[in-house]
Design a protein around this motif. Structure first.
Motif, PDB file in Angstrom:
ATOM      1  N   ASP A  43       0.839  -1.205   0.000  1.00 17.38           N
ATOM      2  CA  ASP A  43       0.000   0.000   0.000  1.00 17.38           C
ATOM      3  C   ASP A  43       0.874   1.255   0.000  1.00 17.38           C
ATOM      4  O   ASP A  43       0.595   2.219  -0.722  1.00 17.38           O
ATOM      5  N   ILE A  44       1.921   1.242   0.786  1.00 15.66           N
ATOM      6  CA  ILE A  44       2.843   2.383   0.828  1.00 15.66           C
ATOM      7  C   ILE A  44       3.558   2.531  -0.514  1.00 15.66           C
ATOM      8  O   ILE A  44       3.668   3.637  -1.053  1.00 15.66           O
ATOM      9  N   ALA A  45       4.040   1.427  -1.069  1.00 10.78           N
ATOM     10  CA  ALA A  45       4.754   1.475  -2.347  1.00 10.78           C
ATOM     11  C   ALA A  45       3.847   1.968  -3.471  1.00 10.78           C
ATOM     12  O   ALA A  45       4.295   2.724  -4.346  1.00 10.78           O
ATOM     13  N   ALA A  46       2.583   1.557  -3.462  1.00 10.90           N
ATOM     14  CA  ALA A  46       1.650   1.952  -4.519  1.00 10.90           C
ATOM     15  C   ALA A  46       1.414   3.459  -4.537  1.00 10.90           C
ATOM     16  O   ALA A  46       1.146   4.033  -5.595  1.00 10.90           O
ATOM     17  N   LYS A  47       1.530   4.106  -3.388  1.00 13.77           N
ATOM     18  CA  LYS A  47       1.300   5.551  -3.278  1.00 13.77           C
ATOM     19  C   LYS A  47       2.611   6.345  -3.238  1.00 13.77           C
ATOM     20  O   LYS A  47       2.598   7.549  -3.015  1.00 13.77           O
ATOM     21  N   HIS A  48       3.729   5.660  -3.445  1.00 15.81           N
ATOM     22  CA  HIS A  48       5.037   6.288  -3.268  1.00 15.81           C
ATOM     23  C   HIS A  48       5.254   7.405  -4.279  1.00 15.81           C
ATOM     24  O   HIS A  48       4.822   7.309  -5.428  1.00 15.81           O
ATOM     25  N   ARG A  49       5.951   8.447  -3.840  1.00 14.17           N
ATOM     26  CA  ARG A  49       6.216   9.601  -4.702  1.00 14.17           C
ATOM     27  C   ARG A  49       7.244   9.300  -5.791  1.00 14.17           C
ATOM     28  O   ARG A  49       7.338  10.037  -6.762  1.00 14.17           O
ATOM     29  N   TRP A  50       8.041   8.257  -5.610  1.00 11.77           N
ATOM     30  CA  TRP A  50       9.063   7.910  -6.601  1.00 11.77           C
ATOM     31  C   TRP A  50       8.603   6.690  -7.387  1.00 11.77           C
ATOM     32  O   TRP A  50       8.472   5.588  -6.840  1.00 11.77           O
ATOM     33  N   PRO A  51       8.390   6.836  -8.671  1.00 11.81           N
ATOM     34  CA  PRO A  51       7.898   5.716  -9.484  1.00 11.81           C
ATOM     35  C   PRO A  51       8.783   4.471  -9.450  1.00 11.81           C
ATOM     36  O   PRO A  51       8.277   3.356  -9.526  1.00 11.81           O
ATOM     37  N   PHE A  52      10.105   4.623  -9.308  1.00 12.25           N
ATOM     38  CA  PHE A  52      10.972   3.441  -9.296  1.00 12.25           C
ATOM     39  C   PHE A  52      10.678   2.553  -8.089  1.00 12.25           C
ATOM     40  O   PHE A  52      10.865   1.340  -8.155  1.00 12.25           O
ATOM     41  N   VAL A  53      10.185   3.139  -6.981  1.00 15.17           N
ATOM     42  CA  VAL A  53       9.820   2.336  -5.810  1.00 15.17           C
ATOM     43  C   VAL A  53       8.568   1.524  -6.128  1.00 15.17           C
ATOM     44  O   VAL A  53       8.509   0.330  -5.827  1.00 15.17           O
ATOM     45  N   GLN A  54       7.590   2.156  -6.756  1.00 15.74           N
ATOM     46  CA  GLN A  54       6.367   1.445  -7.150  1.00 15.74           C
ATOM     47  C   GLN A  54       6.694   0.290  -8.093  1.00 15.74           C
ATOM     48  O   GLN A  54       6.233  -0.836  -7.882  1.00 15.74           O
ATOM     49  N   PHE A 112       8.902  -2.511  -6.273  1.00 22.88           N
ATOM     50  CA  PHE A 112       8.108  -3.308  -5.339  1.00 22.88           C
ATOM     51  C   PHE A 112       7.196  -4.269  -6.108  1.00 22.88           C
ATOM     52  O   PHE A 112       7.093  -5.450  -5.767  1.00 22.88           O
ATOM     53  N   ALA A 113       6.543  -3.754  -7.162  1.00 23.54           N
ATOM     54  CA  ALA A 113       5.643  -4.585  -7.968  1.00 23.54           C
ATOM     55  C   ALA A 113       6.393  -5.718  -8.674  1.00 23.54           C
ATOM     56  O   ALA A 113       5.863  -6.821  -8.825  1.00 23.54           O
ATOM     57  N   ALA A 114       7.634  -5.466  -9.067  1.00 25.00           N
ATOM     58  CA  ALA A 114       8.402  -6.476  -9.804  1.00 25.00           C
ATOM     59  C   ALA A 114       9.087  -7.480  -8.889  1.00 25.00           C
ATOM     60  O   ALA A 114       9.177  -8.662  -9.229  1.00 25.00           O
ATOM     61  N   VAL A 115       9.566  -7.038  -7.737  1.00 22.79           N
ATOM     62  CA  VAL A 115      10.386  -7.906  -6.901  1.00 22.79           C
ATOM     63  C   VAL A 115       9.619  -8.491  -5.717  1.00 22.79           C
ATOM     64  O   VAL A 115       9.706  -9.684  -5.438  1.00 22.79           O
ATOM     65  N   VAL A 116       8.871  -7.656  -5.003  1.00 27.17           N
ATOM     66  CA  VAL A 116       8.271  -8.096  -3.742  1.00 27.17           C
ATOM     67  C   VAL A 116       6.891  -8.720  -3.944  1.00 27.17           C
ATOM     68  O   VAL A 116       6.639  -9.827  -3.452  1.00 27.17           O
ATOM     69  N   VAL A 126      14.092   4.243   2.064  1.00 23.04           N
ATOM     70  CA  VAL A 126      13.556   4.643   0.761  1.00 23.04           C
ATOM     71  C   VAL A 126      12.055   4.367   0.691  1.00 23.04           C
ATOM     72  O   VAL A 126      11.282   5.212   0.236  1.00 23.04           O
ATOM     73  N   LEU A 127      11.619   3.207   1.155  1.00 25.21           N
ATOM     74  CA  LEU A 127      10.189   2.886   1.121  1.00 25.21           C
ATOM     75  C   LEU A 127       9.388   3.865   1.976  1.00 25.21           C
ATOM     76  O   LEU A 127       8.324   4.318   1.576  1.00 25.21           O
ATOM     77  N   MET A 128       9.915   4.218   3.137  1.00 25.33           N
ATOM     78  CA  MET A 128       9.172   5.054   4.090  1.00 25.33           C
ATOM     79  C   MET A 128       9.653   6.508   4.082  1.00 25.33           C
ATOM     80  O   MET A 128       9.586   7.192   5.090  1.00 25.33           O
ATOM     81  N   ILE A 129      10.095   7.007   2.939  1.00 23.76           N
ATOM     82  CA  ILE A 129      10.703   8.328   2.855  1.00 23.76           C
ATOM     83  C   ILE A 129       9.748   9.438   3.290  1.00 23.76           C
ATOM     84  O   ILE A 129      10.184  10.495   3.735  1.00 23.76           O
ATOM     85  N   HIS A 130       8.467   9.202   3.225  1.00 19.37           N
ATOM     86  CA  HIS A 130       7.478  10.217   3.599  1.00 19.37           C
ATOM     87  C   HIS A 130       7.206  10.255   5.107  1.00 19.37           C
ATOM     88  O   HIS A 130       6.551  11.168   5.585  1.00 19.37           O
TER      89      HIS A 130
END
Length: 150
Positions: free
Chosen positions: A47-58, A61-65, A109-113
């Motif tokens: 849920d956090i990754a899906a709303k992340h401000r940096w697209p590479f995190v989204q 996360f979608a590709a690896v985790v 990086v995941l919780m940067i906000h």
């Protein structure tokens, strides 16, 4: 180097052990049943990754985790335990410190906000980097007793 009470290598061991205790506390308070049986931890992170401000995190996360959610839950929970034990005991310490640094940077990086997470993870990463650079396994460790990494 002048220090109070202990010598420099002993203070580095205290720092290493403290970081290990921090990881053990992270593992201890984690709802392991929720993480390992119901997938709550990875769902929360997704849920956090899906709303992340940096697209590479989204994307990352979608590709690896997400395709390996159950495996990743086990990796996270057991990595925190292994890091804590390795650092407290001083066993395979350089590996544990490198793993600690990597995991904290991933969390950061995941919780940067989240200001609280930024503080905790940046400080844990700093302790790991200092302990690694200063070879904090030179005393009070299984590694030192075995003559490893000296």
């Amino acid at each position: 180097m002048q220090t109070m009470w202990l010598g420099g290598v002993e203070w580095l061991a205290v720092l290493r052990i403290g970081l290990g205790l921090w990881w053990l506390e992270s593992w201890r308070h984690k709802d392991r049943k929720g993480w390992l049986e119901r997938g709550t931890g990875i769902a929360w992170a997704a849920d956090i990754a899906a709303k992340h401000r940096w697209p590479f995190v989204q994307r990352g996360f979608a590709a690896v985790v997400q395709p390996r959610a159950r495996l990743m839950a086990y990796v996270v929970v057991h990595a925190e335990l292994a890091l804590g034990l390795g650092l407290v005991l001083g066993f395979l310490t350089p590996i544990a410190l490198a793993g600690s640094l990597l995991l904290n940077l991933l969390y950061l990086v995941l919780m940067i906000h989240d200001w609280a997470e930024q503080g905790q993870n940046s400080m844990m990463a700093l302790v790991a980097a200092v302990a690694l650079a200063a070879m904090a396994w030179q005393t009070w460790s299984v590694d030192a007793a075995l003559g490893w990494f000296l």
